[in-house]
Design an enzyme around this catalytic site. Structure first.
Site, PDB file in Angstrom:
ATOM      1  N   HIS A  14      24.217 -40.971   2.880  1.00  0.00           N
ATOM      2  CA  HIS A  14      23.750 -39.911   1.978  1.00  0.00           C
ATOM      3  C   HIS A  14      24.114 -40.235   0.531  1.00  0.00           C
ATOM      4  CE1 HIS A  14      22.637 -36.848   5.043  1.00  0.00           C
ATOM      5  NE2 HIS A  14      23.513 -37.509   5.778  1.00  0.00           N
ATOM      6  N   ASP A  16      24.350 -38.214  -2.166  1.00  0.00           N
ATOM      7  CA  ASP A  16      25.311 -37.324  -2.834  1.00  0.00           C
ATOM      8  C   ASP A  16      26.697 -37.370  -2.205  1.00  0.00           C
ATOM      9  OD1 ASP A  16      24.436 -36.036  -0.555  1.00  0.00           O
ATOM     10  OD2 ASP A  16      24.075 -34.097  -1.511  1.00  0.00           O
ATOM     11  N   GLU A 200      24.821 -33.686  16.484  1.00  0.00           N
ATOM     12  CA  GLU A 200      26.071 -33.949  15.765  1.00  0.00           C
ATOM     13  C   GLU A 200      27.086 -32.857  16.074  1.00  0.00           C
ATOM     14  OE1 GLU A 200      27.637 -34.778  11.175  1.00  0.00           O
ATOM     15  OE2 GLU A 200      25.655 -33.897  11.480  1.00  0.00           O
TER      16      GLU A 200
END
Length: 331
Positions: A14, A16, A200
């Site tokens: 990711h 960010d 997840e």
């Protein structure tokens, strides 16, 4: 094995969650933003999740500071470039980065400017380093759905030239896939590949749904297929690759410890597993760290590592020419 020198591939990272702490300070200065501190150690502490979080939502709090500064074209291009630079400098040969374009419109940045900026940063890094990459567009499941088509249409300008896939991310609730069927279908019609965060946080059924309802070719994490036989068999039978992120899975309590991670059992049973960082800064990790942890915890041989590397190549959302280049490192 020299883990640093090994060629590596990261399919689940990711943007960010992988920002350099110093860059947060630099960009805040440029944008006249007030940070809680200008001490890099304090900033880093705010960006790095503890080794174990009570839950995924606690882990996700670490994205607040990056979100503050990632609101200009210049910031997005710089952060994109630096992520590919950091990866290239530890012998990551191919990197797929996912990001949520809708998170970067706080100051009115257009979707076109957002897409152009991250792709420009990536291409600048590709020109300077021995790395190839692509972007994946992530939609947060908690955000309003009325802008999803606009995101997909804006990204289509770069399709297969910097942007390749559609993803759903963020907090995971059971049954979320049903709400997103038309959007996944639209993404496929435009030519996007599909990878979905699922399994997840305990719901193996979400993995089954991601594949059967949304057409996921890969699944982000997917570890809870271990308690859902139908999802397990579907992943195995359809050869859907799992983007496992070992450090992150321990941090978010998806598994209690690395030794309990199902990656080795999955691999031994013929499931297509890959090793990834998830968030380089938030999880305080690198691909070198992730490979070392997995190889040492599960006593993988070098041949087994290169088998997993090859699985990553075969499941990358990239051209055959790039795949051939990546396979050359495994000879």
């Amino acid at each position: 094995m020299n883990y640093f020198d090994l060629p590596k591939i990261d399919l689940h990272c990711h943007l960010d969650g992988s920002v350099r702490p110093q860059t947060i300070i630099d960009l805040a200065d440029e944008q006249n933003l007030t940070l809680p501190s200008r001490d890099i150690n304090v900033i880093k502490e705010m960006m790095v999740a503890p080794e174990t979080c009570p839950n995924l939502d606690e882990y996700l709090k670490r994205f607040e500071l990056p979100g503050m500064v990632m609101q200009t074209a210049e910031a997005l291009e710089r952060i994109s470039f630096e992520l590919f630079e950091d990866a290239a400098n530890e012998n990551v040969k191919y990197l797929e980065v996912r990001f949520g374009p809708l998170l970067h419109q706080v100051k009115g940045l257009s979707l076109d400017d957002i897409m152009d900026s991250v792709v420009r940063g990536m291409k600048r890094a590709e020109a300077q380093y021995d790395i190839h990459g692509n972007y994946i567009l992530s939609i947060l499941r908690t955000m309003p759905k009325d802008q999803i088509k606009a995101v997909l249409e804006a990204g289509a300008k770069h399709l297969n030239d910097g942007i390749v896939a559609f993803d759903l991310a963020g907090s995971e609730v059971p049954g979320f896939c049903h709400e997103f069927v038309p959007y996944a279908q639209y993404a496929k019609e435009l030519g996007y590949r599909i990878t979905i965060h699922a399994g997840e946080q305990g719901a193996g059924q979400n993995v089954y749904d991601a594949i059967s309802l949304l057409g996921a070719e890969r699944v982000g994490h997917g570890i809870f297929i271990h308690n859902h036989p139908e999802a397990y068999q579907l992943v195995k039978g359809e050869e859907v690759a799992l983007e496992t992120c070992p450090s992150s899975n321990v941090q978010t309590k998806a598994v209690n410890s690395l030794s309990e991670h199902p990656i080795k059992a999955f691999y031994k049973d013929g499931i297509a597993v890959t090793i990834n960082t998830d968030n380089r800064t938030v999880s305080n990790t690198t691909m070198t760290d992730e490979v070392r942890k997995v190889v040492e915890a599960f006593e993988l041989t070098e041949a087994e590592y290169f088998d997993i590397y090859t699985i990553s190549v075969n499941n990358a959302f990239t051209s055959d020419a790039v795949k051939q280049h990546l396979l050359s490192f495994a000879q």
